[in-house]
Design a protein around this motif. Structure first.
Motif, PDB file in Angstrom:
ATOM      1  N   ALA A  20     112.877 -18.064 164.587  1.00 28.71           N
ATOM      2  CA  ALA A  20     111.913 -17.933 165.681  1.00 28.71           C
ATOM      3  C   ALA A  20     111.799 -16.491 166.185  1.00 28.71           C
ATOM      4  O   ALA A  20     110.681 -16.012 166.454  1.00 28.71           O
ATOM      5  CB  ALA A  20     112.280 -18.873 166.821  1.00 28.71           C
ATOM      6  N   PRO A  21     112.911 -15.744 166.305  1.00 25.03           N
ATOM      7  CA  PRO A  21     112.774 -14.347 166.756  1.00 25.03           C
ATOM      8  C   PRO A  21     111.940 -13.489 165.804  1.00 25.03           C
ATOM      9  O   PRO A  21     111.236 -12.579 166.253  1.00 25.03           O
ATOM     10  CB  PRO A  21     114.232 -13.860 166.808  1.00 25.03           C
ATOM     11  N   LEU A  22     112.008 -13.786 164.508  1.00 27.47           N
ATOM     12  CA  LEU A  22     111.205 -13.026 163.554  1.00 27.47           C
ATOM     13  C   LEU A  22     109.722 -13.289 163.749  1.00 27.47           C
ATOM     14  O   LEU A  22     108.897 -12.381 163.640  1.00 27.47           O
ATOM     15  CB  LEU A  22     111.619 -13.374 162.120  1.00 27.47           C
ATOM     16  N   VAL A  23     109.380 -14.545 164.029  1.00 28.71           N
ATOM     17  CA  VAL A  23     107.988 -14.904 164.263  1.00 28.71           C
ATOM     18  C   VAL A  23     107.470 -14.138 165.492  1.00 28.71           C
ATOM     19  O   VAL A  23     106.372 -13.562 165.464  1.00 28.71           O
ATOM     20  CB  VAL A  23     107.839 -16.414 164.478  1.00 28.71           C
TER      21      VAL A  23
ATOM     22  N   LEU B 150     106.325 -10.336 149.658  1.00 33.83           N
ATOM     23  CA  LEU B 150     105.162 -11.121 150.062  1.00 33.83           C
ATOM     24  C   LEU B 150     104.651 -11.985 148.915  1.00 33.83           C
ATOM     25  O   LEU B 150     104.228 -13.125 149.127  1.00 33.83           O
ATOM     26  CB  LEU B 150     104.043 -10.204 150.553  1.00 33.83           C
ATOM     27  N   ALA B 151     104.683 -11.449 147.702  1.00 37.01           N
ATOM     28  CA  ALA B 151     104.198 -12.207 146.545  1.00 37.01           C
ATOM     29  C   ALA B 151     105.040 -13.463 146.332  1.00 37.01           C
ATOM     30  O   ALA B 151     104.509 -14.528 146.017  1.00 37.01           O
ATOM     31  CB  ALA B 151     104.222 -11.332 145.293  1.00 37.01           C
TER      32      ALA B 151
ATOM     33  N   LEU C 180     101.651 -12.157 157.252  1.00 39.20           N
ATOM     34  CA  LEU C 180     102.916 -12.727 157.706  1.00 39.20           C
ATOM     35  C   LEU C 180     102.695 -13.723 158.839  1.00 39.20           C
ATOM     36  O   LEU C 180     103.288 -14.816 158.854  1.00 39.20           O
ATOM     37  CB  LEU C 180     103.862 -11.615 158.164  1.00 39.20           C
ATOM     38  N   LEU C 181     101.840 -13.358 159.789  1.00 41.40           N
ATOM     39  CA  LEU C 181     101.544 -14.282 160.895  1.00 41.40           C
ATOM     40  C   LEU C 181     100.952 -15.589 160.374  1.00 41.40           C
ATOM     41  O   LEU C 181     101.301 -16.675 160.839  1.00 41.40           O
ATOM     42  CB  LEU C 181     100.586 -13.622 161.884  1.00 41.40           C
ATOM     43  N   ASN C 182     100.046 -15.471 159.404  1.00 38.03           N
ATOM     44  CA  ASN C 182      99.432 -16.674 158.829  1.00 38.03           C
ATOM     45  C   ASN C 182     100.474 -17.540 158.126  1.00 38.03           C
ATOM     46  O   ASN C 182     100.434 -18.775 158.206  1.00 38.03           O
ATOM     47  CB  ASN C 182      98.323 -16.276 157.848  1.00 38.03           C
TER      48      ASN C 182
ATOM     49  N   TRP D 157     108.743  -5.505 155.682  1.00 38.33           N
ATOM     50  CA  TRP D 157     107.561  -5.035 156.422  1.00 38.33           C
ATOM     51  C   TRP D 157     107.957  -4.226 157.651  1.00 38.33           C
ATOM     52  O   TRP D 157     107.245  -3.298 158.060  1.00 38.33           O
ATOM     53  CB  TRP D 157     106.728  -6.250 156.806  1.00 38.33           C
ATOM     54  N   SER D 158     109.091  -4.550 158.248  1.00 35.55           N
ATOM     55  CA  SER D 158     109.509  -3.865 159.474  1.00 35.55           C
ATOM     56  C   SER D 158     109.769  -2.384 159.254  1.00 35.55           C
ATOM     57  O   SER D 158     109.791  -1.611 160.210  1.00 35.55           O
ATOM     58  CB  SER D 158     110.768  -4.533 160.049  1.00 35.55           C
ATOM     59  N   PHE D 159     109.961  -1.982 157.995  1.00 39.34           N
ATOM     60  CA  PHE D 159     110.226  -0.576 157.706  1.00 39.34           C
ATOM     61  C   PHE D 159     108.943   0.212 157.423  1.00 39.34           C
ATOM     62  O   PHE D 159     108.997   1.429 157.266  1.00 39.34           O
ATOM     63  CB  PHE D 159     111.180  -0.446 156.515  1.00 39.34           C
TER      64      PHE D 159
END
Length: 254
Positions: A232-235, A173-174, A214-216, A198-200
């Protein structure tokens, strides 16, 4: 460990000591010896360098086990003293630097060593070396400098391989945060890596907090036309997971 001949009467090097009291000196792991504390092992090595070169060795020590950062001079006779740092700041560096900036040979050698450790399945050692490199580059330049960013991205990947998702997420993220701020063309790939880390995560608080960021990021990149169709699938995944009851987090994968 071998070091090049010093260019002046004082030979400079950097030392990183982790919270687990494992040490890295100029990019090399300090061998662990039974019944020898890590600080003593480091001091012994610095003394060896000073004696072999008959010069003062000045070590920039970043000791995460004690939370201290200081300069230490070690003399050929084995004595040592804390060194008073210069009041002159480091020269300013551009941020971000050109994308085609290449690593100096010494830094490239460190990355090669880290990759070699990882390929040999010595992941803990590789992660320690990557952390030491990132700490050194962040202190020498700044967190947003390309060298420091690349080291942080490498550290995030190794944390992921080591099965430390919280650390991997924070590091990734950083990197993504800085590159999004500068509309870097690589930003979408970095947000994708952060999403994968993040998914983990399974604890509700970090899932929600980091998921919101992440959404932002995805929204910001989308507004700038910087989200490839392949991402797009990740979003969609981030949005869906944010709407998922906490008890189902462990079952969600991108």
């Amino acid at each position: 460990m071998t070091l090049p001949a010093p260019d002046s009467e004082v030979f400079s090097c950097d030392v990183y000591i982790s919270e687990e009291e494992r040490a890295v000196l100029n990019g090399d792991l300090v061998p662990e010896a039974e019944d020898v504390p890590v600080h003593e092992a480091v001091l012994n090595l610095l003394h060896d360098y000073a004696r072999e070169r008959d010069t003062v060795v000045r070590a920039a020590v970043n000791d995460r086990s004690s939370g201290e950062t200081f300069l230490l001079d070690v003399l050929p006779d084995g004595s040592s003293r804390l060194s008073v740092p210069s009041d002159d700041p480091l020269p300013p560096t551009a941020s971000p630097a050109p994308h085609d900036a290449t690593l100096p040979p010494a830094l490239a050698d460190r990355v090669t060593t880290i990759q070699r450790q990882a390929h040999a399945d010595q992941l803990d050692q590789a992660l320690l070396l990557a952390t030491a490199l990132r700490e050194y580059l962040t202190g020498r330049y700044e967190a947003a400098h390309p060298y420091a960013l690349e080291a942080r991205a490498l550290e995030a990947y190794l944390a992921h391989l080591c099965g430390i998702p919280r650390q991997a997420t924070l590091l990734a993220l950083a990197v993504a945060r800085v590159r999004c701020q500068h509309a870097d063309p690589r930003a979408a790939d970095d947000v994708a890596r952060a999403t994968a880390a993040w998914s983990f995560l399974q604890d509700e608080q970090p899932v929600l907090a980091h998921g919101t960021e992440l959404l932002n990021m995805w929204q910001r990149l989308g507004d700038q036309g910087l989200v490839p169709n392949a991402h797009a699938p990740l979003v969609r995944y981030v949005g869906q997971r944010m709407r998922t009851p906490p008890r189902a987090y462990a079952a969600q994968t991108p």
